[in-house]
Design a protein around this motif. Structure first.
Motif, short mmCIF file in Angstrom:
data_model
loop_
_atom_site.label_atom_id
_atom_site.label_comp_id
_atom_site.label_asym_id
_atom_site.label_seq_id
_atom_site.Cartn_x
_atom_site.Cartn_y
_atom_site.Cartn_z
N GLU A 16 0.79 -1.07 -0.07
CA GLU A 16 0.17 -0.20 -0.10
C GLU A 16 0.92 1.22 0.06
O GLU A 16 0.61 2.15 -0.58
CB GLU A 16 -0.97 0.15 1.11
N ILE A 19 2.87 1.74 -3.78
CA ILE A 19 1.99 1.94 -4.84
C ILE A 19 0.66 2.43 -4.59
O ILE A 19 0.10 3.17 -5.55
CB ILE A 19 1.65 0.70 -5.58
N GLY A 20 0.57 2.91 -3.41
CA GLY A 20 -0.77 3.54 -2.91
C GLY A 20 -2.03 2.46 -2.70
O GLY A 20 -1.83 1.56 -3.31
N ASP A 22 -5.26 2.52 -3.69
CA ASP A 22 -6.14 2.42 -4.76
C ASP A 22 -5.24 1.23 -5.85
O ASP A 22 -5.79 0.37 -6.38
CB ASP A 22 -6.26 3.63 -5.90
N ALA A 23 -3.89 1.66 -6.04
CA ALA A 23 -3.43 0.78 -6.98
C ALA A 23 -3.29 -0.54 -6.29
O ALA A 23 -3.21 -1.62 -7.07
CB ALA A 23 -1.64 1.37 -7.45
N GLY A 54 3.60 13.61 -8.69
CA GLY A 54 2.58 12.51 -8.31
C GLY A 54 2.64 11.40 -9.04
O GLY A 54 2.61 10.18 -8.59
N GLU A 55 2.70 11.48 -10.46
CA GLU A 55 2.74 10.39 -11.49
C GLU A 55 4.34 9.87 -11.16
O GLU A 55 4.38 8.47 -11.31
CB GLU A 55 2.57 10.76 -12.67
N ALA A 58 4.13 7.72 -8.03
CA ALA A 58 3.44 6.30 -8.36
C ALA A 58 4.33 5.41 -9.27
O ALA A 58 4.36 4.06 -8.93
CB ALA A 58 2.10 6.66 -8.98
N ARG A 61 7.18 3.98 -7.15
CA ARG A 61 6.62 2.81 -6.33
C ARG A 61 6.65 1.46 -6.94
O ARG A 61 6.62 0.44 -6.51
CB ARG A 61 5.56 3.54 -5.54
N GLU A 62 6.03 1.67 -8.24
CA GLU A 62 5.60 0.40 -8.92
C GLU A 62 7.07 -0.42 -9.09
O GLU A 62 7.01 -1.83 -9.25
CB GLU A 62 4.89 0.53 -10.26
N TYR A 65 7.76 -2.22 -6.23
CA TYR A 65 7.19 -3.19 -5.63
C TYR A 65 7.32 -4.38 -6.37
O TYR A 65 6.90 -5.58 -6.19
CB TYR A 65 5.65 -2.65 -6.04
N GLU A 96 6.03 9.87 4.86
CA GLU A 96 6.32 9.08 3.85
C GLU A 96 7.67 8.45 3.55
O GLU A 96 8.03 7.39 3.18
CB GLU A 96 5.66 9.55 2.28
#
Length: 453
Positions: A16, A19-20, A22-23, A54-55, A58, A61-62, A65, A96
């Motif tokens: 979480e 990647i957040g 929602d993702a 922000g993008e 994300a 983070r991917e 992950y 964060e």
């Protein structure tokens, strides 16, 4: 261990954060949503870090992950961690960053310990760039010390503890910082890690100086110099040693030696583009003022090196130099009021300028009262341009310190100055004669004792 890390866990905790939420929910049903760590993917994320942070966060983070753990992927993930730390620091997302450091622990088990240490210190540095995070940094360092103890990573623990001691010192928690440094010095000396020992000895020197324990501060600085002479010391660290040496010499009123150390530190920091260079130049100007060479301040500021650092710091010292040259207390106080942050909030400058102000005030008062045998305090206050209470307090202090002979008649609001009584030369001569007679008598007694024997 590797297989456990590569398995896709339930969407919580580590996933979480990376990647957040929602993702993470979508990834639980589709394994193809995470970007495969490639140089192209990393380049896309870096391109977006300014325009669309922000993008970029994300996408980074991917990358982190992704379960793959080949050497190439680990290298790309390391770059992604550095980029993500930088972006989160720019976006002032300290919490964060803290979570990132905690959740990367499974990744740390896959990379060498030296890389782990580099990443951990990099993230802590990123948090330090965010204003107002002192408490968070202390808490983060405490957490990392506990983790390094449990993982038996001694090399990293010692450096994090040194960082923690520095943060505690900045927060004025001197007792805990001193206790931590004492144990750390003992441990590092046993391991003979010279480079770290230089850092710790410098920290100990600064800590003892803050506690006004100059003998121990000098001893710690000598230890740092001894350790530095045995190894190659980076220019920034050598500059720090010279800066601290200058501060200690200035504290002992040896301003000429202090000036030479500040100059060496200034050259080192100036070559590196270190922001501490302007403070070294500021302290150089302070030394010139304290040695009655205030006229040299203007030439130093207008020199090639000085012009690069033109700003409020140097303007403050220039105003003080001008006030000192004019022997004007009013200009001195105006400079202190105008440049309060640069003069009074800098403890080193403030300490020396306070001494300079007292000296200047005493000189002015002695000059003003010299023609009088009895004078109203209000009149002196008008002449010097200071409040009556401040003048009365200073005069009483000067009388007690025997700067002049006199007394304050508070009922009449007057200062009575006594004539300087010239000592009568007969008394010292009489005492000297008696002393000589005593020596003669003692000598005759010894001779008679030998004859009688």
């Amino acid at each position: 261990m590797t297989s456990r890390v590569m398995e896709r866990p339930p969407v919580s905790g580590f996933n979480e954060f990376l990647i957040g939420k929602d993702a993470a929910a979508s990834l639980s049903s589709s394994s193809s949503s995470a970007a495969y760590p490639t140089n192209e993917t990393l380049a896309i994320a870096l391109e977006n870090k300014e325009a669309n942070p922000g993008e970029a966060i994300a996408l980074l983070r991917e990358i982190l992950y992704h379960p793959s753990s080949t050497s190439e992927v680990l290298r790309i993930k390391e770059q992604a961690i550095a980029a993500l730390s930088e972006i989160l620091s720019q976006e002032k997302k300290a919490e964060e960053l803290r979570s990132l450091l905690t959740d990367l622990r499974p990744y740390f088990s896959l990379v060498p310990k030296a890389k782990t240490a580099k990443i951990v210190r990099g993230i802590i540095d990123a948090v330090a760039k965010i204003p107002g995070t002192s408490e968070l940094q202390i808490s983060l360092c405490r957490e990392m010390v506990e983790w390094t103890r449990s993982e038996k990573r001694m090399f990293l623990r010692q450096r994090v503890e040194a960082r923690l001691a520095s943060l505690l010192m900045d927060s004025k928690e001197y007792a805990e910082a001193l206790s931590l440094l004492t144990n750390l010095v003992r441990e590092v000396r046993r391991l003979d890690d010279k480079l770290l020992l230089v850092d710790i000895d410098l920290l100990e020197c600064k800590l003892h100086f803050s506690l006004r324990n100059l003998p121990k501060a000098k001893a710690a600085l000598t230890a740092a110099r001894t350790a530095a002479n045995a190894i190659y010391v980076p220019p920034a660290q050598q500059g720090t040693i010279d800066l601290q040496s200058g501060i200690l010499h200035a504290e002992e009123k040896d301003y000429k030696t202090a000036f030479s150390y500040f100059f060496e530190a200034f050259e080192a920091f100036n070559a590196l583009g270190d922001p501490r260079a302007v403070f070294c130049l500021k302290y150089m100007l302070l030394c010139k003022i304290m040695t009655n060479q205030a006229d040299d301040v203007g030439s130093l500021i207008s020199s090639k090196a000085g012009l690069e650092y033109t700003g409020v710091e140097l303007d403050a010292m220039k105003a003080v130099a001008e006030a000192y040259s004019k022997r004007s207390l009013k200009d001195f106080e105006e400079a202190s009021s105008t440049f309060r942050e640069q003069l009074e909030q800098d403890p080193i400058v403030h300490r020396h300028l306070s001494s300079l102000y007292d000296t200047l005030l005493e000189q002015n008062l002695c000059r003003l009262i010299e023609p009088f045998s009895r004078v109203e305090i209000s009149h002196i206050s008008e002449l010097i341009g200071l409040p009556i209470d401040a003048v009365e307090k200073k005069l009483s202090q000067m009388i007690l310190d025997k700067k002049f002979a006199g007394t304050l008649d508070q009922g009449a609001g007057c200062l009575i100055i006594f004539d300087d009584v010239k000592p009568d030369g007969i008394y010292p001569s009489t005492l000297e004669t008696i002393s000589n007679i005593s020596k003669v008598v003692d000598s005759l007694y010894l001779k008679s004792a030998k004859i009688m024997a």
